[in-house]
Enzyme design. Sequence first.
Site, PDB file in Angstrom:
ATOM      1  N   SER A 116       0.827  -1.221   0.000  1.00 21.71           N
ATOM      2  CA  SER A 116       0.000   0.000   0.000  1.00 21.71           C
ATOM      3  C   SER A 116       0.850   1.255   0.000  1.00 21.71           C
ATOM      4  CB  SER A 116      -0.916  -0.001   1.227  1.00 21.71           C
ATOM      5  OG  SER A 116      -0.171  -0.190   2.411  1.00 21.71           O
TER       6      SER A 116
ATOM      7  N   ASN B 294      -2.415  -3.019  12.797  1.00 20.46           N
ATOM      8  CA  ASN B 294      -3.874  -2.807  12.723  1.00 20.46           C
ATOM      9  C   ASN B 294      -4.318  -1.588  13.530  1.00 20.46           C
ATOM     10  OD1 ASN B 294      -3.709  -5.119  11.286  1.00 20.46           O
ATOM     11  ND2 ASN B 294      -4.784  -6.419  12.756  1.00 20.46           N
TER      12      ASN B 294
ATOM     13  N   THR C 247     -39.433  27.873 -10.112  1.00 22.53           N
ATOM     14  CA  THR C 247     -39.769  26.479  -9.808  1.00 22.53           C
ATOM     15  C   THR C 247     -39.883  25.812 -11.169  1.00 22.53           C
ATOM     16  OG1 THR C 247     -42.144  26.873  -9.862  1.00 22.53           O
ATOM     17  CG2 THR C 247     -41.099  27.075  -7.710  1.00 22.53           C
ATOM     18  N   HIS C 248     -39.483  24.563 -11.270  1.00 17.67           N
ATOM     19  CA  HIS C 248     -39.452  23.848 -12.560  1.00 17.67           C
ATOM     20  C   HIS C 248     -38.608  24.601 -13.593  1.00 17.67           C
ATOM     21  CE1 HIS C 248     -42.992  21.653 -10.962  1.00 17.67           C
ATOM     22  NE2 HIS C 248     -43.375  22.856 -10.557  1.00 17.67           N
TER      23      HIS C 248
ATOM     24  N   SER D 255     -12.419  28.010 -26.417  1.00 21.64           N
ATOM     25  CA  SER D 255     -12.546  26.841 -27.280  1.00 21.64           C
ATOM     26  C   SER D 255     -11.420  26.875 -28.297  1.00 21.64           C
ATOM     27  CB  SER D 255     -13.897  26.888 -27.985  1.00 21.64           C
ATOM     28  OG  SER D 255     -13.842  26.170 -29.207  1.00 21.64           O
TER      29      SER D 255
ATOM     30  N   LYS E 224     -16.099  31.663 -27.807  1.00 24.43           N
ATOM     31  CA  LYS E 224     -16.507  30.942 -26.608  1.00 24.43           C
ATOM     32  C   LYS E 224     -15.764  31.337 -25.342  1.00 24.43           C
ATOM     33  CE  LYS E 224     -18.825  27.161 -27.233  1.00 24.43           C
ATOM     34  NZ  LYS E 224     -19.576  26.532 -26.310  1.00 24.43           N
TER      35      LYS E 224
ATOM     36  N   ASN F 217     -16.137  29.437 -21.760  1.00 24.98           N
ATOM     37  CA  ASN F 217     -16.870  28.323 -21.147  1.00 24.98           C
ATOM     38  C   ASN F 217     -16.700  28.263 -19.622  1.00 24.98           C
ATOM     39  OD1 ASN F 217     -17.697  27.460 -23.693  1.00 24.98           O
ATOM     40  ND2 ASN F 217     -15.829  26.247 -23.970  1.00 24.98           N
TER      41      ASN F 217
ATOM     42  N   GLU G 182     -18.455  23.408 -14.317  1.00 23.26           N
ATOM     43  CA  GLU G 182     -18.826  22.103 -14.875  1.00 23.26           C
ATOM     44  C   GLU G 182     -18.005  20.984 -14.232  1.00 23.26           C
ATOM     45  OE1 GLU G 182     -18.412  22.436 -19.125  1.00 23.26           O
ATOM     46  OE2 GLU G 182     -19.865  24.060 -19.216  1.00 23.26           O
TER      47      GLU G 182
ATOM     48  N   TYR H 166      -9.886  -7.040  12.057  1.00 21.98           N
ATOM     49  CA  TYR H 166      -9.236  -6.471  10.876  1.00 21.98           C
ATOM     50  C   TYR H 166      -9.253  -7.462   9.703  1.00 21.98           C
ATOM     51  CZ  TYR H 166      -5.783  -4.479   7.728  1.00 21.98           C
ATOM     52  OH  TYR H 166      -5.165  -3.959   6.618  1.00 21.98           O
TER      53      TYR H 166
ATOM     54  N   GLN I  57      -7.672  -2.036   3.781  1.00 19.72           N
ATOM     55  CA  GLN I  57      -6.634  -1.214   3.157  1.00 19.72           C
ATOM     56  C   GLN I  57      -7.225  -0.411   1.992  1.00 19.72           C
ATOM     57  OE1 GLN I  57      -2.520  -2.685   2.761  1.00 19.72           O
ATOM     58  NE2 GLN I  57      -2.935  -2.783   0.579  1.00 19.72           N
TER      59      GLN I  57
ATOM     60  N   LYS J  77      -8.271   3.597   1.828  1.00 20.79           N
ATOM     61  CA  LYS J  77      -7.429   4.780   1.683  1.00 20.79           C
ATOM     62  C   LYS J  77      -7.604   5.532   0.387  1.00 20.79           C
ATOM     63  CE  LYS J  77      -4.508   2.935   5.011  1.00 20.79           C
ATOM     64  NZ  LYS J  77      -5.478   1.790   5.025  1.00 20.79           N
TER      65      LYS J  77
HETATM   66  N1  ARG Z   1      -1.546  -1.291   4.914  1.00 16.25           N
HETATM   67  C1  ARG Z   1      -2.423  -1.865   5.869  1.00 16.25           C
HETATM   68  C2  ARG Z   1      -3.790  -1.168   5.819  1.00 16.25           C
HETATM   69  O1  ARG Z   1      -3.852  -0.130   5.285  1.00 16.25           O
HETATM   70  C3  ARG Z   1      -1.842  -1.733   7.236  1.00 16.25           C
HETATM   71  C4  ARG Z   1      -2.348  -2.715   8.209  1.00 16.25           C
HETATM   72  C5  ARG Z   1      -1.771  -4.047   7.906  1.00 16.25           C
HETATM   73  N2  ARG Z   1      -2.193  -5.030   8.829  1.00 16.25           N
HETATM   74  C6  ARG Z   1      -2.138  -6.326   8.551  1.00 16.25           C
HETATM   75  N3  ARG Z   1      -2.556  -7.137   9.453  1.00 16.25           N
HETATM   76  N4  ARG Z   1      -1.682  -6.752   7.419  1.00 16.25           N
HETATM   77  O2  ARG Z   1      -4.773  -1.676   6.286  1.00 16.25           O
END
Ligand code: ARG
Length: 462
Positions: free
Chosen positions: A23, A110, A155-156, A277, A283, A285, A290, A317, A322, A325
């Site tokens: 990760s 964890n 409205t509408h 454009s 143009k 824009n 948007e 866990y 993971q 993220k």
């Molecule tokens: N990169 C892991 C995560 O984001 C860290 C925790 C890893 N824990 C494990 N038991 N492998 O969750």
Amino acid sequence: MAQLWGGRFTKETDRKVYEFNASISFDKRLIDVDIEGSKAHAMMLGSIGLLSDEEKDQMLNALDEILEDVRSGRSEITLEYEDVHSFVEAKLIEKIGQTGKKLHTGRSRNDQVALDMRLYTRDSIKDMKAGITELLKVLLDIISANTGTVMPGFTHLQKAQPVTLAHHISAYFEMFRRDALRLDDIYDRMNYCPLGAGALAGTTYPLDRDFVSEKLGFYAPTANSMDSVSDRDYLIEYLSALSVIMMHMSRFCEEIIIWNSNEYRFVTIDDSFATGSSIMPQKKNPDIAELIRGKCGRVYGDLMALLVVMKGLPLAYNKDMQEDKESAFDAMDTVSGSIELFTCMMRSMTFNAGIMRESAAKGFTNATDAADYLVRKGVPFRDAHGIIGRIVVYCLNNSKSIEDCSIDELRQISPAFDDDIYEHISLDTCVKKRLTKGAPSPDAMEGYIADARGFIENIRIL
Ligand code: ARG
């Protein structure tokens, strides 16, 4: 491949498995909070005698140095490490040898990653709140300057009744005010420290969880170790609040795009916030508006991804987590960037008061007021509605507004009309008479503005 857990294994991890599992490419942005958390853990280990004072100090200095090395570019967080936690521990051991190996006492990745994400998210919530506050200030400036700027309310997407620009914008002020309060709520619910939960079942070391919690500015340690390592509710709440913020900005952007069109020209987006454009020289824009509208979908997607990741996970866990993220970071980046640009776009936009007023004067926005006039003269409302409807048809056929009709023309349709009708249905009267709390009259808006100003002056800084 730098791994923390080689001991149990007799074979090298397959390269593809390693890469799939790693990760580091996206969790390296947790470096600051990982080190902050590690320092608090080291201090606590010192305070309960699991590290000597020298070991603790050596560790704290080395952790500071690791961060400094990364910031200055002396050290690079490369893909050779599995995750940011492995990187920090490897660097620590490189720097201080055996003592570095003691940092992970009583800790699991964890609870470490649970802590890192909370710290990172907490900072993001603070920044987001500051961004929304800035936006509220800009909106309040526009509101204060435009209590007399009459425009059609819709409205509408059909002209309905006259309002003012101040009133229209203050509808959005209310939405963003609720967004700000929602962030406070989430902050208060998530500000608990998961460190000390270990892998899932706490630890046999006499860790002082209160110490760490206090050092890191949390309200208290979390209450259940299994929940601590598997709770991602706070991220789901946050992404849901971010989705609502994006939805509000997206609606506003939609209106700005309409208002900025050649047909409306209610606003002029500043040249610095528009694009041209490659083929059509005329143009200009509204790309930023948007894009914000488009990015709203992306943040909804991030929320949905996280909801689905979590839905089937047994305690405690699981590596699925993971996956929190990239969605979370993407949503945070997208929304903070969007708020910033949206605020600048609003600040630099020109409101074309004359055109708005002309538009309000053209679309029979005073028809309800004309009917109300007849009611005051004793005509039952349903009949008044019918009479004004017939007048509107007459006006459409003769290309005029109600107030352009002579008193004789009006009387031909209903004898209840008198000369005072013109005063009653003038745009200014239509707005001024709407005095109820929350309505657009400048008098009602004065109270609103005072309240909104008080809200901003006393806003909670997270
Ligand atoms: N990169 C892991 C995560 O984001 C860290 C925790 C890893 N824990 C494990 N038991 N492998 O969750």
